[in-house]
Design an enzyme around this catalytic site. Structure first.
Site, PDB file in Angstrom:
ATOM      1  N   ASP A 157       1.219  -1.549  -0.367  1.00 12.33           N
ATOM      2  CA  ASP A 157      -0.150  -0.026   0.269  1.00 12.33           C
ATOM      3  C   ASP A 157       1.106   1.528   0.042  1.00 12.33           C
ATOM      4  OD1 ASP A 157      -2.261   1.649   0.534  1.00 12.33           O
ATOM      5  OD2 ASP A 157      -2.832  -0.098   1.983  1.00 12.33           O
ATOM      6  N   ASP A 192      -2.759   4.794  -2.454  1.00 10.22           N
ATOM      7  CA  ASP A 192      -4.621   5.161  -1.718  1.00 10.22           C
ATOM      8  C   ASP A 192      -4.946   6.438  -2.388  1.00 10.22           C
ATOM      9  OD1 ASP A 192      -5.731   5.196   1.064  1.00 10.22           O
ATOM     10  OD2 ASP A 192      -4.414   7.109   1.311  1.00 10.22           O
ATOM     11  N   GLU A 252      -7.139   3.771  -5.369  1.00 14.05           N
ATOM     12  CA  GLU A 252      -7.814   3.323  -5.146  1.00 14.05           C
ATOM     13  C   GLU A 252      -8.514   4.954  -5.099  1.00 14.05           C
ATOM     14  OE1 GLU A 252      -9.740   3.667  -0.525  1.00 14.05           O
ATOM     15  OE2 GLU A 252      -7.959   5.420  -0.125  1.00 14.05           O
ATOM     16  N   HIS A 272     -10.902  -2.722   4.800  1.00 12.68           N
ATOM     17  CA  HIS A 272     -10.693  -2.690   6.132  1.00 12.68           C
ATOM     18  C   HIS A 272     -11.765  -1.076   6.694  1.00 12.68           C
ATOM     19  CE1 HIS A 272      -8.569  -0.369   3.770  1.00 12.68           C
ATOM     20  NE2 HIS A 272      -8.055   0.102   4.113  1.00 12.68           N
ATOM     21  N   ASP A 273     -12.616  -0.415   5.183  1.00 10.13           N
ATOM     22  CA  ASP A 273     -13.309   0.151   5.358  1.00 10.13           C
ATOM     23  C   ASP A 273     -14.504   0.447   5.990  1.00 10.13           C
ATOM     24  OD1 ASP A 273     -10.420   2.140   5.314  1.00 10.13           O
ATOM     25  OD2 ASP A 273     -10.495   2.328   3.196  1.00 10.13           O
TER      26      ASP A 273
HETATM   27  C1  GLC Z   1      -8.336   5.034   2.078  1.00 10.20           C
HETATM   28  C2  GLC Z   1      -7.987   3.819   3.588  1.00 10.20           C
HETATM   29  C3  GLC Z   1      -8.506   4.647   4.223  1.00 10.20           C
HETATM   30  C4  GLC Z   1      -7.518   5.739   4.371  1.00 10.20           C
HETATM   31  C5  GLC Z   1      -7.889   6.965   3.474  1.00 10.20           C
HETATM   32  C6  GLC Z   1      -6.371   7.723   4.401  1.00 10.20           C
HETATM   33  O1  GLC Z   1      -9.245   5.514   2.351  1.00 10.20           O
HETATM   34  O2  GLC Z   1      -8.292   2.509   2.908  1.00 10.20           O
HETATM   35  O3  GLC Z   1      -7.934   3.699   5.714  1.00 10.20           O
HETATM   36  O4  GLC Z   1      -8.287   6.273   5.949  1.00 10.20           O
HETATM   37  O5  GLC Z   1      -7.208   6.220   2.589  1.00 10.20           O
HETATM   38  O6  GLC Z   1      -4.998   7.819   3.655  1.00 10.20           O
END
Ligand code: GLC
Length: 565
Positions: free
Chosen positions: A103, A204, A255, A328-329
């Site tokens: 990541d 990310d 993402e 995880h979100d």
């Molecule tokens: C992404 C991650 C999340 C994090 C955010 C800020 O959405 O998946 O867990 O809080 O980015 O880095």
């Protein structure tokens, strides 16, 4: 048009397993997971059959946002282990034919990063311009942009009187990608890990890196339209891709927050100029009425099907997407869209099948393969997530939402729902750790755990194993076109995948009552077979008229090539 797969695109027939290290496996008694813990479970992952692991951040971090606040990109967080542990993980995974995807969080850094520490309070620091600073407007914040975790996206640097931007927590300062030195640092960071032999990167919130430079006030929203898929994002990604990803042959998944199909076609365009594939979240907003996450709501089934249709048909031949329900979100899908009580096993399998038979690369989030559920926390003290605790304060203390109402909302929506420790066995703390875990284990671990699943040939685990295998055996899953067969059906999500040689139909009943449908007229049922289902008595000939039991899934294959011969 069917999609062509080149040899170097191993990830098109692969399934990827996401590990959230803090909650995966603790090799000792700290109560938090670590890299040695992951190594001890590689044989379990090998048995499942996954091709790669996506490891969420293990870098040095004050852990305000569990590692998404990086303070040193070149060091491993001692809570997780050492660089030697990491090297061993890489080696041990590779020995088992499992690749590692890291990541990379480069929209922002932790405010404890030395760049930020140097920039804070000093307008002349060589690192000041690594971040985004603005003078106050009318004595207050520079504009009305909101942090994704609640409250203003601006924080005051008292010493210089300027504000810095943070789209997430105030301890996560946004990097200034306009500065070519920042982009050079990013290339160096990624090259460091690629040189080590890491196979790929998950980027990310990568579509937020380019902000509209006049930083306007947003009269109709929270500011996101001024930095989502921003003005220079494609240019930046092409620059990084050329310098690093293409050089090392890394697989990449971006993402994408609140993105569009058109942008994703470009991010993942098949000429490999930017990224290999994209994550988008539109299908996971079907229980956000009018876009509002922080409310309790059932999911909109017809909308879910429309969204899948839009993305499956829109990316075919143009780009490549990740297929997923959980990370995880996100809350656990079996609690969210299935039935986590009576039909837990059936619905977990049905949900798995309904995304795994689409085009894209499936991602399985730790615990999903054994049908783990939301924990059903009842006290605010049980929550750890910065977003959840921030929203509790804002909604209960500032907006007057009742405590009970907020607890019910969190039980449905909190990110901690998926962050509870992995349930390995029925021993203390579910076998996750010898000490008390950082976040409470869900109380159903005596029945729902990996040991039980591996011992039971009818478990969700073996169903996922089969789904992973089918992707390698049946080419139409990777290459075929997509058609939603029953867009208006109130309970069945059924689609057809077609290539020159195969037709596959995946039928899924999303509810706990029996329902029916009729297969398309031109589909020759006499030559078709059931490939997989979640009721053990499914066998024999395929009938045109299909009756699906509660949460039933059926995968049907017709090999047209065989027919011709
Ligand atoms: C992404 C991650 C999340 C994090 C955010 C800020 O959405 O998946 O867990 O809080 O980015 O880095």
């Amino acid at each position: 048009m069917t999609t062509v797969v080149n040899d170097d695109q191993w990830w098109k027939t692969a399934s990827i397993y996401q590990i959230y290290p803090k909650s995966f496996c603790d090799s000792g008694s700290k109560g938090t997971g670590d890299i040695q813990g992951i190594i001890s479970k590689l044989d379990y992952l090998k048995l499942l059959g996954v091709d790669a692991i996506w490891l969420t951040p293990v870098y040095a971090s004050p852990m305000i946002d569990n590692g998404y606040d990086i303070s040193d990109y070149y060091a491993i967080n001692p809570d997780f282990g050492t660089m030697a542990d990491f090297d061993l993980l890489l080696d041990q995974a590779h020995q088992r034919g499992i690749r590692i995807i890291m990541d990379i969080v480069v929209n922002h850094t932790s405010t404890e990063h030395q760049w930020f520490q140097s920039a804070l309070g000093d307008k002349n620091s060589p690192y000041r311009d690594y971040y985004i600073w603005k003078d106050p407007v009318d004595g207050g914040v520079p504009n009305n942009w909101q942090s994704k975790f609640g409250g203003s996206a601006w924080e005051l640097d008292e010493q210089t009187g300027q504000y810095f931007l943070h789209l997430f927590a105030k301890e996560q300062a946004d990097l200034n990608w306009e500065n070519s030195k920042v982009r050079a640092e990013v290339k160096e960071v990624i090259s460091f890990w690629a040189e080590k032999g890491v196979d790929g990167f998950r980027l990310d919130v990568i579509n937020l890196i380019s902000k509209q430079q006049d930083f306007p006030n947003d009269d109709i929203g929270d500011g996101r339209r001024f930095y989502t898929d921003g003005p220079r994002v494609h240019e930046y990604l092409q620059e990084i891709s050329e310098a690093v990803f293409q050089k090392y042959g890394s697989v990449t998944v971006g993402e994408m927050s609140s993105t569009t199909l058109e942008h994703c076609q470009q991010y993942s365009s098949l000429d490999n100029k930017e990224l290999s594939m994209v994550f988008n979240f539109h299908h996971l907003k079907v229980d956000y009425p009018n876009g509002e996450k922080w409310t309790k709501a059932p999911f909109d089934f017809l909308q879910l099907k429309q969204i899948f249709n839009h993305w499956q048909t829109g990316l075919n031949g143009k780009g490549w997407g990740a297929l997923f329900w959980c990370n995880h979100d996100q809350p656990r899908v079996v609690s969210r869209l299935g039935d986590d009580q009576q039909y837990r096993v059936e619905s977990a399998k049905m949900l798995g099948a309904s995304v795994h038979m689409m085009q894209g690369t499936p991602y399985i989030y730790q615990g999903e393969e054994i049908g783990m559920t939301n924990p059903g926390y009842t006290s605010i003290e049980q929550y750890r997530d910065v977003e959840s605790t921030n929203m509790y304060d804002i909604m209960v203390k500032q907006q007057g939402v009742s405590h009970d109402e907020m607890m019910a909302i969190l039980a449905q929506k909190s990110r901690d729902n998926s962050r509870t420790p992995m349930q390995w066995n029925d021993q203390a703390y579910a076998g996750f750790s010898k000490g008390q875990p950082w976040l409470e284990v869900a109380s159903n671990y005596p029945e729902i755990n990996a040991e039980q699943a591996v011992d039971d040939s009818n478990s969700v685990f073996y169903f996922y194993q089969k789904l992973i295998q089918l992707r390698k055996e049946i080419e139409v899953i990777t290459t075929g076109t997509y058609e939603d067969l029953y867009p208006e059906h109130e309970s069945i999500f059924g689609y057809e995948r077609k290539s020159e040689t195969q037709t596959l139909i995946c039928l899924n009943n999303y509810y706990g009552v029996e329902t029916e449908c009729v297969l398309p007229q031109g589909f020759d049922t006499s030559k078709a077979n059931y490939v997989l289902g979640n009721y053990s008595d499914l066998s024999g000939s395929v009938s045109q008229h299909q009756v699906l039991r509660p949460y039933e899934t059926r995968i049907i294959l017709l090999n047209t090539m065989l027919l011709d011969n």
